[in-house]
Structure formats: C-alpha cells, structure tokens
Design an enzyme around this catalytic site. Structure first.
Site, PDB file in Angstrom:
ATOM      1  N   LYS A  58       0.822  -1.205   0.000  1.00  0.00           N
ATOM      2  CA  LYS A  58       0.000   0.000   0.000  1.00  0.00           C
ATOM      3  C   LYS A  58       0.858   1.259   0.000  1.00  0.00           C
ATOM      4  O   LYS A  58       0.535   2.253  -0.677  1.00  0.00           O
ATOM      5  CB  LYS A  58      -0.935  -0.030   1.204  1.00  0.00           C
ATOM      6  CG  LYS A  58      -2.044  -1.068   1.068  1.00  0.00           C
ATOM      7  CD  LYS A  58      -2.760  -1.344   2.371  1.00  0.00           C
ATOM      8  CE  LYS A  58      -3.785  -2.461   2.209  1.00  0.00           C
ATOM      9  NZ  LYS A  58      -4.400  -2.890   3.475  1.00  0.00           N
ATOM     10  N   GLN A 102      -4.111  -1.423   9.781  1.00  0.00           N
ATOM     11  CA  GLN A 102      -4.021  -2.753   9.185  1.00  0.00           C
ATOM     12  C   GLN A 102      -4.563  -3.790  10.174  1.00  0.00           C
ATOM     13  O   GLN A 102      -4.179  -3.807  11.337  1.00  0.00           O
ATOM     14  CB  GLN A 102      -2.561  -3.079   8.845  1.00  0.00           C
ATOM     15  CG  GLN A 102      -2.376  -4.419   8.164  1.00  0.00           C
ATOM     16  CD  GLN A 102      -3.074  -4.515   6.822  1.00  0.00           C
ATOM     17  OE1 GLN A 102      -2.996  -3.595   6.015  1.00  0.00           O
ATOM     18  NE2 GLN A 102      -3.757  -5.622   6.582  1.00  0.00           N
ATOM     19  N   ASP A 125     -10.597   3.952   4.837  1.00  0.00           N
ATOM     20  CA  ASP A 125     -10.768   2.505   4.676  1.00  0.00           C
ATOM     21  C   ASP A 125     -12.217   2.091   4.951  1.00  0.00           C
ATOM     22  O   ASP A 125     -12.574   0.924   4.766  1.00  0.00           O
ATOM     23  CB  ASP A 125      -9.817   1.763   5.626  1.00  0.00           C
ATOM     24  CG  ASP A 125      -9.558   0.330   5.203  1.00  0.00           C
ATOM     25  OD1 ASP A 125      -9.727   0.013   4.013  1.00  0.00           O
ATOM     26  OD2 ASP A 125      -9.182  -0.488   6.068  1.00  0.00           O
TER      27      ASP A 125
END
Length: 290
Positions: A58, A102, A125
């Site tokens: 990413k 994450q 996200d």
C-alpha cells in the site's frame, strides 16, 4: 491457470491501474493548487508477515499515486488504550488526511474500539460505524474499500444491479455487510448467506442469484454447480495457495463474468483506498479554506 471457462474475466488489475493513474492526476492537481500533498497514515501492530507485506504494498502504491505515506509501527504487545491513543493523535493531525489501521490487530485488542478512534473524515478505509451508517443511508462519507472496489468493477463491466438477485456469502463488518448494503442501494434484491447457512439453503439461494459476492473466508466454499448460468461471480476471498472462496474452474464454466484470484478484487481494494485518500484531502483542504 488453464481452464475451458466460458466466463469472461473481470480484470481488476487493469481497472485498478487506470484508477491509480486518475488518482495520481487528482493528487498532483490538488498539490499544484493548494500546496497540500495528500497523506495516508498506516498503522501496523505486530509483525504478522502478511500484514507487513500488505502495508508495504500500500505504501508503494501511495508513492505511485503521489500520496505521501506516514507509517507507524507498534509492538505486538500494544494495548487497546495505547492503539486508541495513536489513532486519536493521527486523527487530530492536520497533516494526515487518511488513516489505515491494518487488521487483524491481535486478539488482545478491542478492534472495534480502535476503529472508532479514527475520525470519520479520515476513515478512508471505511471501517467506522459512522462510515457504515453514511454508506447505508446514502450520505457523504467513505465506503469500505473492498465493497467499494467491487462496485467499481461491476460498473466497469456494465453490470447494473437494479432488479437483479444478489447473494452475498459473508457478513463481516467491513466486507460482507457493506457489500450487501451497496448492492441494495443500487436496487438489487439482496440475500445474505454465511458459514452457518444450511448447505441446502445456500445452494438454493446461489442457484437463483444473478450476482454472487463471495466473502466468507473459506477456500473453494462455493461450488460451480450452484452458480446460475450467466451469473456474475465476484470472489472477494483470498486463502492460502492463492485460491478464493469460489471453486474457480467449475464456476467459470457456468458464470457469465467472474473475477480471478488473484488479480480481481484485490487490486481494486488498494486503488479505492488511494482514491478515497485524495477525496479526503480535497474535502479537508476545502474545509480549511472556507
């Protein structure tokens, strides 16, 4: 993989590259006009090899898209309180436009509490309850990245969910549930199934589905014999051995469109994350100038 598939592949890799190029152009334009470079903060707890790889990927994609990345590494022993503190500080930092935690973060951490520490305007996200509510009610906000990427894929291949029967196999808060809500918002008739759905009921639902979204996290969980001829099959699963939640070879013999694993949904997830990071930077820049 060799196959005698009748289905046409939905190439998420090519579409993702185009989206990243568009995102890079938007990021460059924002920086030129305002001197603001979009910034995504990534937070990693522990050293899980898969998570380390995902975050590295990413960050590399951020660089290609002209997005600055700030990486925060925390030890595996980090507590919920400590993680919430880090995410709160990033939420307050005007130099950070988007935040990615994450996951998974470890069983000792209250993941939901951590997600809720992310400010909604930086939740690129799409993991907070605020984002889920906004998405469900059609309000401004950010969608969960994988479901958002799925909808972009459907659009790119001219799949209109309106009036279609859609079956989502999976009910996680950041994949299955939001995927169903996005399809519902596009006027599909949505059925949720999951690992506890009796096999006969799952089979019956799949055989009537015009659109199948597989997000249950079990390798080859969905058999090709249950796919309706001509259906659109979107496999959002990724399991050991580079296999999805759908038995690809048998499903591809019956489906009209199908995503490969890898190369289907995965690239779209990251591309959507980057696009939403630039969205966030644009909105925050505009709010600051007002």
């Amino acid at each position: 993989m060799t196959t005698t598939a009748a289905a046409r592949l939905m190439d998420g890799g090519s579409l993702a590259r185009r989206l990243v190029e568009e995102t890079a152009a938007r990021a460059a334009d924002l920086t030129r006009r305002t001197a603001v470079q979009p910034c995504l903060a990534t937070v990693l707890v522990g050293e899980d090899p898969a998570s380390v790889t995902y975050v590295r990927m990413k960050r590399a994609r951020c660089e290609k898209a002209g997005i600055r990345s700030r990486h925060v590494e925390l030890p595996a022993a980090t507590t919920t309180e400590e993680l919430v503190g880090v995410l709160t500080d990033l939420s307050r930092d005007p130099g950070v436009h988007g935040i990615l935690l994450q996951h998974p973060v470890g069983p000792h951490i209250d993941e939901r509490a951590a997600f809720e520490a992310i400010a909604p305007e930086k939740d690129v996200d799409g993991v907070t309850t605020s984002s889920f509510a906004s998405m469900s009610f059609g309000l401004p906000g950010f969608v969960s990245c994988t479901p958002g990427g799925i909808m972009r894929l459907l659009d790119a291949y001219d799949v209109d969910p309106a009036g279609k029967r859609a079956v989502v196999v999976g009910r996680s808060a950041i994949l299955g549930k939001p995927a169903g809500m996005l399809l519902l918002a596009r006027n599909a008739t949505v059925t949720y199934c999951h690992s506890y759905t009796p096999a006969a009921e799952l089979s019956a639902a799949l055989r009537e589905a015009d659109i199948v979204v597989a997000a249950v996290g079990r390798p080859r969980f969905i058999a090709g014999e249950d796919i309706k001829p001509g259906a659109v099959v979107v496999d959002a699963g990724y399991n050991e051995g580079n296999v999805g939640d759908v038995d690809f070879d048998s499903a591809a013999e019956r489906a009209g469109l199908i995503t490969p694993v890898p190369g289907g949904v995965g690239p779209m997830t990251i591309a959507t994350l980057l696009s939403q990071t630039v969205d966030a930077a644009e909105r925050q820049s505009a709010a600051g100038a007002a």
